[in-house]
Design an enzyme around this catalytic site. Structure first.
Site, mmCIF file in Angstrom:
data_model
loop_
_atom_site.group_PDB
_atom_site.id
_atom_site.type_symbol
_atom_site.label_atom_id
_atom_site.label_comp_id
_atom_site.label_asym_id
_atom_site.label_seq_id
_atom_site.Cartn_x
_atom_site.Cartn_y
_atom_site.Cartn_z
ATOM 1 N N THR A 39 19.143 -25.178 18.338
ATOM 2 C CA THR A 39 20.420 -24.578 17.979
ATOM 3 C C THR A 39 21.456 -24.818 19.065
ATOM 4 O O THR A 39 22.656 -24.968 18.772
ATOM 5 C CB THR A 39 20.250 -23.069 17.725
ATOM 6 O OG1 THR A 39 19.343 -22.892 16.627
ATOM 7 C CG2 THR A 39 21.569 -22.401 17.386
ATOM 8 N N HIS A 42 23.005 -27.991 18.253
ATOM 9 C CA HIS A 42 23.925 -27.821 17.118
ATOM 10 C C HIS A 42 25.231 -27.163 17.571
ATOM 11 O O HIS A 42 26.310 -27.532 17.113
ATOM 12 C CB HIS A 42 23.267 -26.966 16.034
ATOM 13 C CG HIS A 42 22.149 -27.640 15.307
ATOM 14 N ND1 HIS A 42 22.220 -28.934 14.840
ATOM 15 C CD2 HIS A 42 20.918 -27.189 14.935
ATOM 16 C CE1 HIS A 42 21.093 -29.252 14.224
ATOM 17 N NE2 HIS A 42 20.284 -28.210 14.275
#
Length: 342
Positions: A39, A42
């Site tokens: 994440t 991301h």
């Protein structure tokens, strides 16, 4: 103190910032370890919503060094693991017990400053005490384990279940272990990387499959496959279109598919709704860790989860930006940021 700051999408730098002060109900925590998560990559690329400028890092543990007003139930010097996901407690989802779907959900390391720093402030209600005797880097695994635990809870795995785990990263390897603890007697992990297949078998997978070497659906669910007709539960942990598409084809009729991996926001995949309907598949999303962080912390403290084999390397804060900016190295599972590492 040093902090790894996402200053804008694509801009990640170590900066000198002031040590934060704990507000009412908060703890000031000296970070001992913080895990790098997919994440975080991301977030860097704008594929997951965040509010920069912000210090990243949501998988952390550390030592309580100061206590804000209205906190009386934890001592300075305690070691805690932080549940980063802060719900409002007032919206309709929170009142229904779906705190992970809170309309005003905020996360440490995403919307407010996180654990890639020397210090982080944590609301007391988000802090779970763990033993001082525990290796501190193990505490950084509580958050990803909690996310996996929620997925396992949703999956309905029972004693004797058959399970396929798609993806050999840290989430897949933790999920393999939790599936076995939940009673699954067949746990198959699929990944292209041979090192991760070997590691999966070391931590509990009963078999592994290389999807680049054969048709994975035939190899697992075909007439001559490992589980002819498909498995009870498929847990997608890779967060890529290919494995999401494979997931429904690997489940048996009446089976369950849990999407645990995070695909970039905006990406889509093709599925066949008729197949889901005709075979009455349950296809579920599993989002973060509602009410399971304490259980995950207890599992880590108990020693029943193999963690040391999942640690690929430890890096300093100064090295962390480069790690996040590049794809994981071949065979890499979990990189930990240790702020006081030279």
């Amino acid at each position: 103190m040093k902090a790894l700051r996402l200053e804008a999408i694509g801009d990640l730098f170590v900066r000198e910032v002031d040590i934060p002060s704990p507000g009412p109900g908060d703890l000031l925590v000296r970070v001992e370890a913080c895990g790098i998560c997919g994440t975080d990559r991301h977030l860097l690329h704008g594929e997951f919503p965040s509010t920069p400028p912000v210090t990243l890092g949501h998988e952390f543990c550390g030592i309580v060094e100061a206590i804000g007003d209205h906190v009386s139930d934890i001592a300075i010097g305690a070691r805690i693991t932080g549940d980063p996901n802060i719900s409002c407690g007032r919206c309709s989802q929170c009142r229904a017990g779906r705190v992970n779907l809170c309309h005003a959900l905020r996360a440490i390391g995403i919307h407010r400053d996180g654990g890639f720093a020397d210090y982080v402030t944590v609301p007391r209600k988000q802090a779970h005490e763990i033993p001082l005797s525990l290796d501190p880097v193990h505490g950084a695994f509580c958050e990803p384990l909690a996310c996996c635990l929620h997925g396992i809870d949703l999956s309905g795995i029972r004693t004797g279940s058959s399970v396929v785990v798609l993806g050999g990263g840290v989430i897949g390897l933790l999920t393999v272990q939790l599936a076995r603890l939940a009673g699954a007697t067949t746990v198959i992990l699929s990944t292209r990387q041979a090192a991760k297949r070997r590691l999966a078998e070391e931590v509990g997978a009963t078999a592994t499959v290389d999807p680049s070497a054969s048709d994975i659906v035939e190899a697992i669910a075909g007439p001559a496959g490992l589980v002819p007709g498909g498995v009870d539960v498929v847990i997608e942990c890779a967060g890529v279109a290919e494995t999401v598409q494979q997931s429904t084809r690997l489940a048996k009729s009446g089976g369950t598919v849990v999407i645990l991996g995070v695909m970039p926001r905006g990406e889509t995949v093709e599925i066949e709704p008729f197949d889901i309907l005709f075979r009455e598949l349950r296809v579920l999303g599993s989002f973060i860790n509602p009410f399971v962080h304490r259980r995950a912390a207890d599992l880590v403290a108990s020693g029943v989860i193999e963690i040391d084999k999942l640690i690929s390397r430890r890096v300093s804060l100064d090295e962390a930006a480069s790690v996040i900016a590049h794809p994981p190295a071949a065979g890499e599972v979990k990189v930990l940021v240790v702020p006081n590492r030279a």
